[in-house]
Design a protein around this motif. Structure first.
Motif, short mmCIF file in Angstrom:
data_model
loop_
_atom_site.label_atom_id
_atom_site.label_comp_id
_atom_site.label_asym_id
_atom_site.label_seq_id
_atom_site.Cartn_x
_atom_site.Cartn_y
_atom_site.Cartn_z
N LEU A 169 0.88 -1.17 0.00
CA LEU A 169 0.00 0.00 0.00
C LEU A 169 0.92 1.22 0.00
O LEU A 169 1.82 1.31 0.84
CB LEU A 169 -0.87 -0.02 1.26
CG LEU A 169 -1.81 1.15 1.51
CD1 LEU A 169 -2.92 1.17 0.46
CD2 LEU A 169 -2.42 1.00 2.91
N VAL A 170 0.71 2.16 -0.93
CA VAL A 170 1.61 3.30 -1.06
C VAL A 170 0.86 4.60 -0.84
O VAL A 170 -0.10 4.92 -1.55
CB VAL A 170 2.27 3.32 -2.45
CG1 VAL A 170 3.25 4.51 -2.56
CG2 VAL A 170 3.00 2.02 -2.74
N GLY A 171 1.31 5.37 0.16
CA GLY A 171 0.83 6.72 0.38
C GLY A 171 1.89 7.70 -0.11
O GLY A 171 3.04 7.31 -0.33
N THR A 172 1.50 8.94 -0.29
CA THR A 172 2.45 9.96 -0.75
C THR A 172 2.44 11.14 0.20
O THR A 172 1.51 11.32 0.99
CB THR A 172 2.08 10.46 -2.17
OG1 THR A 172 0.80 11.12 -2.11
CG2 THR A 172 2.04 9.31 -3.17
N TYR A 173 3.51 11.96 0.10
CA TYR A 173 3.54 13.20 0.89
C TYR A 173 4.58 14.14 0.29
O TYR A 173 5.64 13.71 -0.17
CB TYR A 173 3.88 12.93 2.36
CG TYR A 173 3.78 14.17 3.20
CD1 TYR A 173 2.55 14.72 3.52
CD2 TYR A 173 4.93 14.82 3.64
CE1 TYR A 173 2.46 15.88 4.27
CE2 TYR A 173 4.84 15.98 4.41
CZ TYR A 173 3.61 16.50 4.71
OH TYR A 173 3.51 17.66 5.45
N GLN A 174 4.22 15.42 0.29
CA GLN A 174 5.16 16.46 -0.13
C GLN A 174 5.03 17.60 0.86
O GLN A 174 3.94 18.05 1.19
CB GLN A 174 4.84 16.95 -1.54
CG GLN A 174 5.84 17.95 -2.07
CD GLN A 174 5.55 18.31 -3.52
OE1 GLN A 174 4.42 18.27 -4.00
NE2 GLN A 174 6.60 18.64 -4.26
N HIS A 175 6.16 18.07 1.37
CA HIS A 175 6.21 19.15 2.37
C HIS A 175 6.24 20.49 1.68
O HIS A 175 6.92 20.70 0.73
CB HIS A 175 7.45 18.96 3.25
CG HIS A 175 7.48 19.85 4.45
ND1 HIS A 175 8.03 21.09 4.41
CD2 HIS A 175 6.99 19.67 5.69
CE1 HIS A 175 7.92 21.65 5.61
NE2 HIS A 175 7.28 20.80 6.39
#
Length: 175
Positions: A169-175
């Motif tokens: 399962l792949v989640g993403t995030y960008q700050h």
């Protein structure tokens, strides 16, 4: 200096093929941004995960969270839980807080911050979108054969020889 880098390949596509099974979460949607709770500054809370029983021969599970897009060659390990009993097919939200919140003899090895717990997403500000691979590894042995002082690399080495199947399962995030 630009932080733009080539996107790293899916690390699990580089490993030998094994049977797959399904993992879902009430906290992470595959391919979508992580909730604030799974971000270091927003709550630092491990997500709820539920999975189908692994393929025949599964005797335990290992759960990991890995960011291959970290600005270092080795990527970044956020979470490694070892020796989850075979009859367990879910972890509650927050189960990564300590060994005390894990089921039946399961334990953490140190993540790349050096702590034995889940640590949330924390990519550099302005960096590209990072992917967070939450993976349930079905293991052919009741015990992986490591202790809590093992590194994620040693866990991965042992998994290379003891993986019966894998759910991603792949989640993403960008700050």
């Amino acid at each position: 200096m630009s932080l733009e880098r080539p996107v790293h390949p899916d690390p699990y596509e580089l490993l030998p093929t094994v049977p797959t099974f399904s993992v879902t979460s009430s906290d992470v949607t595959d391919g979508q941004p992580l909730n604030d709770a799974q971000v270091n500054e927003g709550g630092n809370t491990s997500p709820q995960l539920s999975w189908e029983p692994g393929p025949e021969g599964t005797k335990s599970y290992v759960v990991t969270c890995y960011d291959p897009d970290a600005p270092i060659v080795s990527g970044f390990w956020h979470w490694v839980v070892v020796d989850i009993p075979a009859d367990v097919t879910s972890l509650d939200t927050g189960a990564g807080a300590s060994d005390d919140t894990l089921p039946g003899g399961a334990f953490h090895v140190r993540n790349d911050l050096g702590t034995r717990e889940f640590t949330g997403a924390a990519p550099p500000a302005g960096d590209q979108v990072h992917r967070y691979y939450f993976v349930v590894h079905a293991v052919t042995d009741e015990k992986l054969g490591v202790d809590s002082d093992a590194t994620p690399a040693v866990v991965g080495f042992n998994l290379a020889f003891k993986t019966a199947g894998r759910a991603v399962l792949v989640g993403t995030y960008q700050h």
